[in-house]
Design a protein around this motif. Structure first.
Motif, mmCIF file in Angstrom:
data_model
loop_
_atom_site.group_PDB
_atom_site.id
_atom_site.type_symbol
_atom_site.label_atom_id
_atom_site.label_comp_id
_atom_site.label_asym_id
_atom_site.label_seq_id
_atom_site.Cartn_x
_atom_site.Cartn_y
_atom_site.Cartn_z
ATOM 1 N N PRO A 1 0.821 -1.216 0.000
ATOM 2 C CA PRO A 1 0.000 0.000 0.000
ATOM 3 C C PRO A 1 0.852 1.262 0.000
ATOM 4 C CG PRO A 1 -0.043 -1.076 2.153
ATOM 5 C CD PRO A 1 0.630 -2.027 1.216
ATOM 6 N N ILE A 2 0.504 2.209 -0.884
ATOM 7 C CA ILE A 2 1.259 3.447 -1.054
ATOM 8 C C ILE A 2 0.342 4.630 -0.784
ATOM 9 C CG2 ILE A 2 2.609 4.830 -2.685
ATOM 10 C CD1 ILE A 2 3.913 2.195 -1.769
ATOM 11 N N ALA A 3 0.823 5.596 -0.024
ATOM 12 C CA ALA A 3 -0.021 6.668 0.503
ATOM 13 C C ALA A 3 -0.663 7.516 -0.583
ATOM 14 C CB ALA A 3 0.801 7.553 1.444
ATOM 15 N N ASP A 4 0.024 7.760 -1.701
ATOM 16 C CA ASP A 4 -0.555 8.632 -2.723
ATOM 17 C C ASP A 4 -1.245 7.856 -3.837
ATOM 18 O OD1 ASP A 4 1.621 7.602 -4.039
ATOM 19 O OD2 ASP A 4 2.579 9.541 -4.456
ATOM 20 N N ASP A 5 -1.598 6.605 -3.563
ATOM 21 C CA ASP A 5 -2.346 5.788 -4.518
ATOM 22 C C ASP A 5 -3.844 6.032 -4.309
ATOM 23 O OD1 ASP A 5 -3.534 3.872 -6.106
ATOM 24 O OD2 ASP A 5 -2.559 2.151 -5.157
ATOM 25 N N LEU B 1 19.411 3.856 2.683
ATOM 26 C CA LEU B 1 18.701 4.461 1.561
ATOM 27 C C LEU B 1 17.473 3.597 1.291
ATOM 28 C CD1 LEU B 1 18.277 6.395 -0.753
ATOM 29 C CD2 LEU B 1 20.029 5.180 -2.073
ATOM 30 N N GLY B 2 16.274 4.103 1.687
ATOM 31 C CA GLY B 2 15.060 3.309 1.602
ATOM 32 C C GLY B 2 13.893 4.102 1.066
ATOM 33 N N PRO B 3 12.720 3.458 0.945
ATOM 34 C CA PRO B 3 11.545 4.112 0.364
ATOM 35 C C PRO B 3 11.123 5.342 1.165
ATOM 36 C CG PRO B 3 11.212 1.739 0.560
ATOM 37 C CD PRO B 3 12.456 2.062 1.317
ATOM 38 N N GLY C 1 4.791 2.359 3.897
ATOM 39 C CA GLY C 1 4.861 1.934 5.289
ATOM 40 C C GLY C 1 6.102 1.122 5.561
ATOM 41 N N TRP C 2 6.539 0.337 4.575
ATOM 42 C CA TRP C 2 7.774 -0.434 4.690
ATOM 43 C C TRP C 2 8.953 0.511 4.920
ATOM 44 C CZ3 TRP C 2 10.824 -2.079 -0.179
ATOM 45 C CH2 TRP C 2 11.928 -2.854 0.175
ATOM 46 N N GLY C 3 9.016 1.585 4.142
ATOM 47 C CA GLY C 3 10.095 2.551 4.308
ATOM 48 C C GLY C 3 10.098 3.172 5.689
ATOM 49 N N ARG D 1 18.688 8.452 3.633
ATOM 50 C CA ARG D 1 18.224 9.092 2.410
ATOM 51 C C ARG D 1 16.977 8.354 1.948
ATOM 52 N NH1 ARG D 1 21.751 11.800 4.077
ATOM 53 N NH2 ARG D 1 23.358 12.966 2.932
ATOM 54 N N ARG D 2 16.126 9.033 1.150
ATOM 55 C CA ARG D 2 14.858 8.448 0.728
ATOM 56 C C ARG D 2 14.797 8.316 -0.789
ATOM 57 N NH1 ARG D 2 10.251 10.534 4.925
ATOM 58 N NH2 ARG D 2 11.600 10.668 6.752
ATOM 59 N N SER D 3 14.203 7.218 -1.227
ATOM 60 C CA SER D 3 14.020 6.940 -2.643
ATOM 61 C C SER D 3 12.535 6.782 -2.936
ATOM 62 C CB SER D 3 14.767 5.661 -3.025
ATOM 63 O OG SER D 3 14.413 5.233 -4.328
ATOM 64 N N ARG D 4 12.096 7.195 -4.114
ATOM 65 C CA ARG D 4 10.697 7.003 -4.496
ATOM 66 C C ARG D 4 10.396 5.517 -4.607
ATOM 67 N NH1 ARG D 4 8.599 6.499 -9.542
ATOM 68 N NH2 ARG D 4 10.537 7.263 -10.469
ATOM 69 N N PHE D 5 9.353 5.064 -3.921
ATOM 70 C CA PHE D 5 9.016 3.639 -3.916
ATOM 71 C C PHE D 5 8.774 3.147 -5.338
ATOM 72 C CE2 PHE D 5 5.988 0.168 -4.009
ATOM 73 C CZ PHE D 5 6.562 -0.730 -3.130
#
Length: 343
Positions: A125-129, A184-186, A191-193, A214-218
């Motif tokens: 599940p992705i927040a902006d979906d 370096l994660g989502p 939620g995993w990130g 650092r953050r990466s786009r899932f």
């Protein structure tokens, strides 16, 4: 010549009962003698009767069908993880003879209808979906296959035990003398990130270490973009001696960036991935990865959803959702990128 369809009325006529009695006998409900129920079942077998799924759904309110939604389901079939996850869902549906539908995904465009299924599994599940939010608010029973990001409507969750795997990797790195770890994660859409960052930050604080994040786009599949991101990290944090990443594309980008910086993965810097793929075992050096057992995850999502739907047809309305997330174990595949474990 088209074969004539055998109806419930045909079965009832052959067993000399009413259609309602025939329906109850075949569903295992109703009050009748054992001889009457046996007569109806025998008539259905002789006539090769197959229940009409639509008609049965109108009577019972169930279609015997569940769906899987993913923010980018078409693209994700290129990944071993999503294929294994869907295979696991199929494993979970077979015992109760549920059909499986893969929903169209377009995260920015609303659905034009509620899917004709009994319930939905939302994978990653992705927040902006937008469509995931619609499904969670649709009134359909929903199970999430991974942790929900902050702000997303609540539902039962089945997730891999990311925290234990990450802590085990960090503990091993500590025995190798690591003092400057980085993650370096989502981003916060995942939620995993969020789980990975919380665990990483807590571990660093507990051991008195300054960790960089650092953050990466899932779901970003671009290796060059991740190479540039790791290059920026190493430039800003040249003392980094452990790099933990969350996906195969980031791991491949990290290998290239580390070599550009004259670093040697497995010796003067350790590298590990919080996911697993066949590619990670074929790199040089091979990269330690975390197997989230996606087939098990998909199977348990399906089993939980079907239990909630009352798949056993025992008339009790199904099982209540669990009070908290259902957590499944992971397996770490230790490889050369994190050095020998007995050091």
């Amino acid at each position: 010549m088209r074969r004539q369809t055998v109806t419930l009325k045909d079965v009832a006529r052959a067993a000399n009962v009413s259609p309602s009695t025939a329906s109850e006998a075949l569903s295992g409900g109703g009050r009748m003698t054992a001889a009457t129920r046996e007569s109806v079942v025998r008539a259905a077998q002789v006539l090769n009767y197959r229940p009409n799924a639509v008609a049965r759904g109108l009577r019972t309110g169930q279609l015997k069908s569940i769906a899987v939604h993913h923010v980018h389901s078409g693209d994700r079939f290129a990944s071993d993880y999503f294929r294994d996850f869907v295979t696991g869902v199929l494993d979970g549906t077979q015992a109760d003879d549920y059909d499986l539908t893969l929903l169209n995904s377009n995260p920015q465009v609303p659905r034009n209808r509620v899917p004709r299924v009994d319930g939905v599994i939302i994978a990653d599940p992705i927040a902006d979906d937008l469509r995931a939010h619609e499904l969670l608010n649709s009134g359909l029973p929903v199970v999430a296959g991974e942790n929900l990001p902050p702000g997303m409507p609540a539902c039962p969750v089945v997730a891999a035990d990311h925290g234990s795997a990450l802590r085990e990797i960090l503990d091993h790195a500590l025995t190798r003398g690591v003092r400057r770890p980085a993650l370096l994660g989502p981003d916060a859409n995942s939620g995993w990130g969020e789980v990975l960052r919380a665990e990483f930050t807590a571990w660093c604080a507990a051991h008195g270490l300054r960790g960089a994040t650092r953050r990466s786009r899932f779901g970003n599949p671009s290796v060059p973009e991740h190479e540039a991101q790791v290059d920026e990290l190493l430039t800003a944090e040249p003392g980094t001696d452990l790099l933990i990443v969350s996906s195969e594309p980031i791991a491949l980008g990290a290998l290239a960036a580390l070599r550009t910086h004259g670093r040697s993965p497995g010796t003067d810097v350790l590298l590990a991935c919080c996911a697993e793929s066949r590619v990670l075992s074929a790199t040089s050096p091979a990269i330690t990865g975390v197997d989230m057992r996606p087939r098990e995850l998909g199977r348990e999502c399906a089993r939980l959803l079907i239990r909630m739907l009352g798949a056993a047809d025992d008339g009790d309305g199904g099982d209540a959702p669990p009070a908290g997330p259902v957590t499944l174990p992971t397996t770490i595949h230790w490889r050369a990128s994190t050095g020998p474990r007995d050091a």
